[in-house]
Design a protein around this motif. Structure first.
Motif, mmCIF file in Angstrom:
data_model
loop_
_atom_site.group_PDB
_atom_site.id
_atom_site.type_symbol
_atom_site.label_atom_id
_atom_site.label_comp_id
_atom_site.label_asym_id
_atom_site.label_seq_id
_atom_site.Cartn_x
_atom_site.Cartn_y
_atom_site.Cartn_z
ATOM 1 N N ASP A 18 0.821 -1.219 0.000
ATOM 2 C CA ASP A 18 0.000 0.000 0.000
ATOM 3 C C ASP A 18 0.854 1.268 0.000
ATOM 4 O O ASP A 18 0.643 2.170 0.807
ATOM 5 C CB ASP A 18 -0.950 -0.020 1.212
ATOM 6 N N MET A 62 -8.140 -1.191 5.208
ATOM 7 C CA MET A 62 -8.140 -0.346 4.016
ATOM 8 C C MET A 62 -9.554 0.064 3.606
ATOM 9 O O MET A 62 -9.796 1.211 3.252
ATOM 10 C CB MET A 62 -7.448 -1.070 2.854
ATOM 11 N N ARG A 115 -7.082 3.464 -1.962
ATOM 12 C CA ARG A 115 -6.899 2.566 -0.816
ATOM 13 C C ARG A 115 -8.077 1.612 -0.658
ATOM 14 O O ARG A 115 -7.912 0.420 -0.427
ATOM 15 C CB ARG A 115 -6.740 3.429 0.438
ATOM 16 N N GLY A 164 -8.231 -2.375 -1.192
ATOM 17 C CA GLY A 164 -8.728 -3.131 -0.045
ATOM 18 C C GLY A 164 -9.702 -4.225 -0.464
ATOM 19 O O GLY A 164 -9.620 -5.359 0.014
#
Length: 193
Positions: free
Chosen positions: A20, A87, A169, A173
């Motif tokens: 990430d 996330m 993000r 996720g």
């Protein structure tokens, strides 16, 4: 050893989601403000070396303590699941103690921010499913992306903005959550067989 673009792409995406690096841009910018200069090349190379070394030594280390790769992959799928939840939901389940070291390039940037528990667990989990060479190529591709993001983090934040980073993000996720479920299903079958 089979060179497989599908495996390389999947391993790259899994590692990219777990590491990430785009979601960590705010942390990288904060580190830059605190310590001044971060050596992007050094941080990327050290993180890459840690990941590749763990890819080779990790399995032997597990064997030494009596854990097989499938069990580790199932455990890894739980970690990926929780990282994905963090996330997607924007919550913090795991909080790393921030110890200010003299050199932010190595600690906490290269380890544990980039090559942390999540990425190391992921590597061994991937090893249970994919060819070693394909995983190494995926790690090297991620190291290149990490370097580029570290080098241009301030510019990326200005271009994408905080909302853009939050959206990216959440998308990664969801992808990571699906991969965690697949990893769990594939390896739990091996354990129960």
């Amino acid at each position: 050893m089979d060179f497989n673009l599908n495996e390389i792409f999947t391993a790259f995406m899994v590692l990219f989601a777990v590491i990430d690096i785009v979601g960590n841009i705010p942390i990288i910018i904060d580190l830059r403000k605190k310590v001044g200069h971060i050596q992007s090349e050094k941080a990327s190379i050290i993180a890459g070396l840690i990941m590749i070394l763990f890819l080779f030594v990790g399995q032997r280390l597990l064997g030494f303590i009596g854990i097989d790769v499938n069990s580790f992959a199932v455990a890894g799928s739980f970690i990926l699941f929780f990282i994905a939840l963090e996330m997607i939901l924007g919550i913090t389940l795991y909080k790393d103690e921030e110890d200010q070291a003299l050199n932010a390039t190595v600690f906490p940037l290269a380890f544990p921010l980039i090559a942390g528990p999540g990425s190391l667990t992921t590597l061994l989990s991937l090893r249970a499913e994919f060819q070693l060479m394909n995983i190494i190529i995926a790690v090297l591709l991620n190291v290149i992306v990490i370097y580029l993001v570290l080098k241009t983090s301030a510019r990326i934040e200005r271009i994408i903005g905080k909302n853009g980073i939050a959206i990216i993000r959440k998308i990664f996720g969801v992808i990571l959550l699906a991969i965690a479920v697949k990893l769990f299903a594939a390896n739990i079958k091996m354990l129960l067989a």
